[in-house]
Design an enzyme around this catalytic site. Structure first.
Site, PDB file in Angstrom:
ATOM      1  N   CYS B  85       0.810  -1.220   0.000  1.00  0.00           N
ATOM      2  CA  CYS B  85       0.000   0.000   0.000  1.00  0.00           C
ATOM      3  C   CYS B  85       0.846   1.273   0.000  1.00  0.00           C
ATOM      4  CB  CYS B  85      -0.946  -0.027   1.184  1.00  0.00           C
ATOM      5  SG  CYS B  85      -1.884  -1.565   1.235  1.00  0.00           S
ATOM      6  N   HIS B 338      -8.894   3.843  -1.251  1.00  0.00           N
ATOM      7  CA  HIS B 338      -7.536   3.329  -1.106  1.00  0.00           C
ATOM      8  C   HIS B 338      -7.164   2.408  -2.272  1.00  0.00           C
ATOM      9  CE1 HIS B 338      -3.872   1.969   0.616  1.00  0.00           C
ATOM     10  NE2 HIS B 338      -4.336   0.949   1.310  1.00  0.00           N
TER      11      HIS B 338
END
Lengths: 135, 390
Positions: B85, B338
């Site tokens: 991420c 996200h």
């Protein structure tokens, strides 16, 4: 430098009821699951030893949403356990109803067993994993 | 080391599953960034692209090369960054280093992901690849499960009763959704209440649905240039003044440091030291709130609050605009979305617009210094500090 305790050998020993680790001849600490170097000091002079299969639950979760291919396993409890000899290892807590998992689990004494994860299309075959039962 | 400025940004809407390809998404963000900078694709000397799961979401690896070609930046060196991420934050950090070193004057950097397009089951499986595949995944470890365990550990270690902690965590999500309302690029434009969070589906105890950020599709891009080049392009440059990056072992190897992530503290220290500032100098922060508890853990390790006290700070409004340190006024990962490979570049984009006074309703007035914190898996961390350059 040869890898002293590979995943294959660690996993194979676990399926025979033996938890292996590495004792550092420099600092005396035990590392398991295994690595090339000591988790505490980075030392490379390591000896394969049998680790006592006793520890305490440090934290837990009851999983309801599983990854692809593992939906039939839910609900299941994952715990991190601090072994009496120092290292932390991850595995599943069995022998209790997952729905009953709560903060009282933290600190409970457990012993280490094993179960096989048969792998999926992303992983290479059988993998032994620790499971924990109340001592 | 030369000073490095951000002079252009591009940001697609962050959304649920889109029909656009990753290349299409990234090219849209990239062209917006290049146009905003007043440059042309042929001016780009290199592309650093964050992308994690293109291989799985659409059978596309090596997309950095096609992405460069797609926007007409023919034959430039193009490199993919994979740090879960934190992928595009790592890309920004490296782009900074290459421009600061004098090797390049103009670099295009960003990221893209189609995580929502994968669906929950495959996305959960592939996100779990950001854990130890041999020693921890066999237990069924998922990404939320990791933070769920940290939540219980947090409660135990800091003596915050779980029910109390749950309320504090809920407040994190409530705040993020409130700010997401004023971000046109956000995936959610929906206010939620503490009760909504506490009545949600239990994903992995104690994390409920609204404690978790969504799976998202989207892209973000930035143009980084040398100070000299920036003078030709803008009178409002935003300089990157601090960078940090650190790594970790598998979760169990982090032992007594948990629920703190030692890598975050190492990374933040590097960034603060390079920028020559301290946490109290930061005017706003975009941090990695993949889960509500992750926000508390991050804010403490970044030095904004005492350990075990961040939840109280959220409850008192210290993390809102006008509070001690406004956090995630973009809506954060929770409300903005996200798309993992794009998240770092998106966070930097928010800081860039805030420092330039272009953030509209969610503007932090007078902001001069902003910080981003991005976490990949259980231990890749990148910290970036930006400062107003005029």
């Amino acid at each position: 430098m040869d890898y002293k305790l590979t995943f294959k050998d660690y996993s194979k020993a676990l399926t025979k009821g033996t938890l292996l680790g590495l004792k550092c001849k420099t600092c005396g600490n035990i590392t398991t699951p295994p690595k090339m170097t000591c988790q505490e000091c980075g030392g490379t002079d390591l000896e394969v030893v049998e680790v006592k299969k006793k520890g305490k639950i440090v934290t837990f979760t009851n999983v309801s949403v599983a990854p692809e291919g593992r939906q039939n396993e839910v609900p299941y409890i994952i715990v991190l356990v601090r072994l009496d000899e120092g290292p932390w290892i991850m595995g599943n807590l069995i022998d209790i109803d997952p729905a009953s998992a709560n903060m009282d689990l933290i600190g409970r004494d457990v012993s280490v067993g094993f179960k096989i994860f048969p792998g999926d299309k992303f992983s290479p075959g059988d993998q032994a994993r620790p499971v924990f039962s109340f001592s | 080391m030369r000073k490095v400025a951000i002079v252009g940004t591009g940001h697609t809407p962050f959304t649920f599953a889109t029909e656009k390809t990753s290349i299409e998404l990234f090219s849209e963000a990239a062209m917006d960034a290049i146009n905003e900078a007043g440059l042309k694709s042929k001016d780009m000397q290199a592309l650093y692209l964050g992308n994690c799961l293109g291989d799985f979401s659409e059978g596309q690896a090596m997309m950095q090369s096609y992405a460069a070609n797609d926007i007409g930046a023919f034959h430039i060196p193009a490199t993919r960054f994979e740090g879960a991420c934190a992928s595009s934050s790592l890309a920004v950090r490296d782009a900074f280093i290459w421009v600061a070193s004098g090797f390049y004057d103009v670099v295009l950097v960003g990221g893209v992901e189609r995580a929502a397009s994968m669906g929950t089951s495959l996305a959960t499986r592939t996100f779990a690849m950001f854990t130890d595949s041999h020693y921890e995944y066999p237990a069924g470890l998922t990404f939320p499960a990791m933070f769920a365990m940290l939540a219980h550990l947090y409660s135990h270690k800091y003596g915050v009763p779980l029910e109390r902690l749950k309320e504090q965590m809920a407040q994190v999500s409530v705040q993020s959704h409130a700010y997401g309302m004023s971000n046109p690029k956000a995936q959610f434009h929906k206010e939620i209440t503490k009760e909504d969070v506490l009545n949600g589906f239990m994903v992995t105890s104690p994390l409920q649905l609204l404690d978790c950020c969504p799976f998202s599709d989207g892209a973000a891009a930035l143009v980084l240039v040398s100070e000299e080049k920036a003078k030709e392009l803008t009178d409002k440059p935003v300089f990157i003044t601090g960078i940090g990056q650190a790594s970790s072992g598998r979760l169990s190897a982090q032992k007594d440091d948990l629920p703190r992530l030692r890598a975050r503290e190492e990374s933040a220290k590097q960034a603060y030291d390079l920028a020559g500032i301290k946490p109290s100098d930061v005017d706003l922060c975009e941090l990695h709130d993949c889960f509500s508890i992750a926000s508390l853990i991050a804010a403490e390790s970044l030095g904004f609050f005492e350990f075990g006290k961040a939840g109280e700070a959220w409850e008192k409004g210290e993390t809102k605009i006008g509070g001690k340190i406004p956090i995630n006024v973009s809506g954060g990962l929770k409300a903005k979305g996200h798309p993992i490979g794009a998240t770092g570049a998106s966070q930097v984009s928010e800081i860039y617009h805030q420092l330039r006074g272009e953030a509209g309703e969610r503007q932090v007035e007078g902001a001069k210094i902003g910080l981003t914190d991005t976490l990949g898996g259980d231990g890749v961390i990148c910290t970036l500090i930006m400062e107003k350059g005029w």
